[in-house]
Design an enzyme around this catalytic site. Structure first.
Site, PDB file in Angstrom:
ATOM      1  N   GLU A 205       0.685  -1.252  -0.118  1.00 50.44           N
ATOM      2  CA  GLU A 205      -0.093   0.013   0.087  1.00 50.44           C
ATOM      3  C   GLU A 205       0.887   1.257  -0.159  1.00 50.44           C
ATOM      4  O   GLU A 205       1.162   1.898   1.204  1.00 50.44           O
ATOM      5  CB  GLU A 205      -1.081   0.020   1.296  1.00 50.44           C
ATOM      6  CG  GLU A 205      -1.935  -0.952   1.102  1.00 50.44           C
ATOM      7  CD  GLU A 205      -3.187  -0.827   2.287  1.00 50.44           C
ATOM      8  OE1 GLU A 205      -2.723  -0.135   3.237  1.00 50.44           O
ATOM      9  OE2 GLU A 205      -3.997  -1.577   2.218  1.00 50.44           O
ATOM     10  N   GLU A 292      -6.308  -7.031  -0.979  1.00 53.25           N
ATOM     11  CA  GLU A 292      -6.695  -6.978   0.467  1.00 53.25           C
ATOM     12  C   GLU A 292      -7.912  -6.337   0.408  1.00 53.25           C
ATOM     13  O   GLU A 292      -8.294  -5.235  -0.406  1.00 53.25           O
ATOM     14  CB  GLU A 292      -5.719  -6.274   1.067  1.00 53.25           C
ATOM     15  CG  GLU A 292      -6.015  -6.030   2.505  1.00 53.25           C
ATOM     16  CD  GLU A 292      -4.817  -5.404   3.380  1.00 53.25           C
ATOM     17  OE1 GLU A 292      -3.611  -5.642   2.924  1.00 53.25           O
ATOM     18  OE2 GLU A 292      -5.048  -4.328   3.933  1.00 53.25           O
TER      19      GLU A 292
END
Length: 369
Positions: A205, A292
Site C-alpha cells: 500500500e 486486500e
C-alpha cells in the site's frame, strides 16, 4: 466428550450471527492495517474438482474453479487473469496478518481446510517491511524468508495459489527500501521460481505523498529481478493512496507482461465511488487484483458494513476480479476472521468465527443473496 459439528453444516443450519462481543486480545500490538483520509478513507463442495474440469457458473457467466492442479501457471491477458488454457480465472481467498506476529497460522492443516472446507483458491503471505518485527527493521530476515517459503509449500500441498506480499505500509514510499526489496525478491524468486502457484506482490500500500511515478520507478527496478528466476510469474503492483488509485495506473501502465494492479478497500469506508473507479479501470483494460479487503472501516476495525461488502463482491464477480480478504488471525479487531478468544490455528468451527469470518464463509460458498 464434545461433539464437533462440521463448520459448513453449522453455518447453513444456524445462519449468520453478527455478534461483535469479542474477548480480550492477547495478540501483540501493531499499527492499523491501513491508514486513510476521512473520505478515501447452492454451492458445490470445493474439496474436489468439478467434473467439467472446474468450470462453474457465477451469475450469468462461467469461470474456472481455480487451483494449481486445474488451472496451472497463471498469466494475464488484457484485463483478466487466465489459466494455462486461456480461460478466465478468478482467485478468491484470504490473507494472513503480519507473519512476524501470527506465524502459527501458516500451517498445512489450516491451508488444506481453506481449500477443501472453505473453498478458497489463494492465500496471501503478508510480510511487513517496517513496524515491529518487520523485514527492514528489527525482524529476523532468515526466519521470515523461511516462513514465506514454508507458506508457499503448504499452499502447494493444499492446491492453493500463494501471494508473496512485500507489505509496505509505514514507510509510504516503497523506494525507501528498494535495495532490500530487490535482494528479497531476487532470493525468493530463485528459491521459488519453479513453483507454478506463486504470485509476487511487490508493494502492498504505497501512501502519503507517494505518486504513481514513484511506484513505477520502484516497479521498474524490482520486476526485472523477479523475472530473472520466474519469467512467467504474475506480479501485483500496489497503487498510490493505500492501493486505491488504479485510475493512475490505467492512465500510464507498466510495460511488463503478466502484471496486475492492486486495489484495496474496506467496505464501511470505501463505497460506490471506489467501486466505480474499479469498474472504469477494468473496463478500460487494466488488470486489477483486489489483494486486500475487509468488511469494516479502513482502520481494520469498527463496525461492519455487509451491504457494502456484498455490493463489492457482486461487482468483483461480474468483472472476474480476484479478491483476498484480510485476515487470518484472532486479533481483537473486526477484520480478523477468528474471534479473539479462539486460540486454534486449524480445525475451526462456526462459533470460532468473527462476523467477517462467517460472512466470508458464505461468500466463498455462494450462500449470500
Amino acid at each position: 466428550m464434545t461433539v464437533r459439528i462440521p463448520l459448513r453444516a453449522a453455518v447453513v443450519a444456524l445462519g449468520l450471527c453478527l455478534c461483535l462481543g469479542l474477548g480480550a486480545c492477547s495478540a501483540p500490538s501493531e499499527p492499523p492495517v491501513s491508514q486513510d483520509p476521512a473520505e478515501e478513507a447452492p454451492a458445490e463442495d470445493a474439496a474436489a474438482p468439478a467434473e467439467d474440469e472446474g468450470a462453474h457458473a457465477r451469475g450469468d457467466r462461467e469461470t474456472q474453479d481455480a487451483a494449481p492442479s486445474l488451472t496451472g501457471e497463471l498469466r494475464v491477458e488484457g484485463s483478466r487473469l487466465v489459466g494455462e488454457d486461456g480461460r478466465p480465472v478468478q482467485l478468491r481467498g484470504v490473507s494472513t496478518h503480519g507473519l512476524a506476529w501470527y506465524p502459527d497460522y501458516v500451517n498445512e492443516t489450516l491451508f488444506k481446510e481453506l481449500r477443501s472446507d472453505w473453498g478458497a483458491s489463494v492465500v496471501r503471505l503478508a510480510m511487513y517491511t517496517e513496524e515491529s518485527g518487520g523485514y527492514c527493521t528489527d525482524g529476523d530476515r532468515g526466519r521470515l524468508e523461511d516462513l514465506v517459503a514454508a507458506g508457499v509449500e503448504a499452499a502447494a500441498e493444499a492446491d492453493l495459489y500463494a501471494i508473496v506480499d512485500w507489505h509496505v505500509l509505514a514507510e509510504g514510499d516503497p523506494n525507501a527500501h528498494l535495495n532490500e526489496a530487490k535482494d528479497f525478491f531476487g532470493r525468493m524468486a530463485e528459491r521459488l521460481g519453479d513453483r507454478p502457484n506463486v504470485i509476487y506482490e511487490i508493494c502492498n500500500e504505497p501512501n502519503g505523498d507517494t505518486s504513481w511515478d514513484d511506484v513505477r520507478r520502484y516497479a521498474n527496478e524490482v520486476i526485472p529481478v523477479i523475472r530473472e528466476h520466474a519469467p512467467g510469474a504474475v506480479v501485483i503492483v500496489g497503487t498510490p493512496t493505500w492501493s486505491q488509485e488504479v485510475d493512475k495506473a490505467a492512465a500510464e501502465p507498466l510495460t511488463f507482461d503478466n502484471v496486475m494492479y492492486a486495489l484495496h478497500f474496506y467496505a464501511a469506508t470505501h463505497q460506490q465511488d471506489l467501486r466505480d473507479r474499479l469498474q472504469t479501470a477494468v473496463e478500460a483494460g487494466l488488470p486489477v487484483f483486489v489483494s486486500e479487503f475487509g468488511v469494516c472501516d479502513a482502520s481494520g476495525s469498527g463496525a461492519v458494513d455487509l451491504a457494502s461488502a456484498d455490493a463489492w463482491v457482486d461487482l468483483m464477480d461480474s468483472l472476474d476480479v480476484s479478491f483476498v480478504c484480510w485476515n487470518l488471525s484472532n486479533k481483537d479487531e473486526s477484520s480478523a476472521l477468528f474471534k479473539a478468544g479462539c486460540a486454534k490455528t486449524s480445525g475451526f468451527e462456526r462459533e470460532d468465527l468473527s462476523a467477517e469470518g462467517q460472512w466470508l464463509w458464505e461468500v466463498l460458498h455462494g450462500e449470500r443473496e
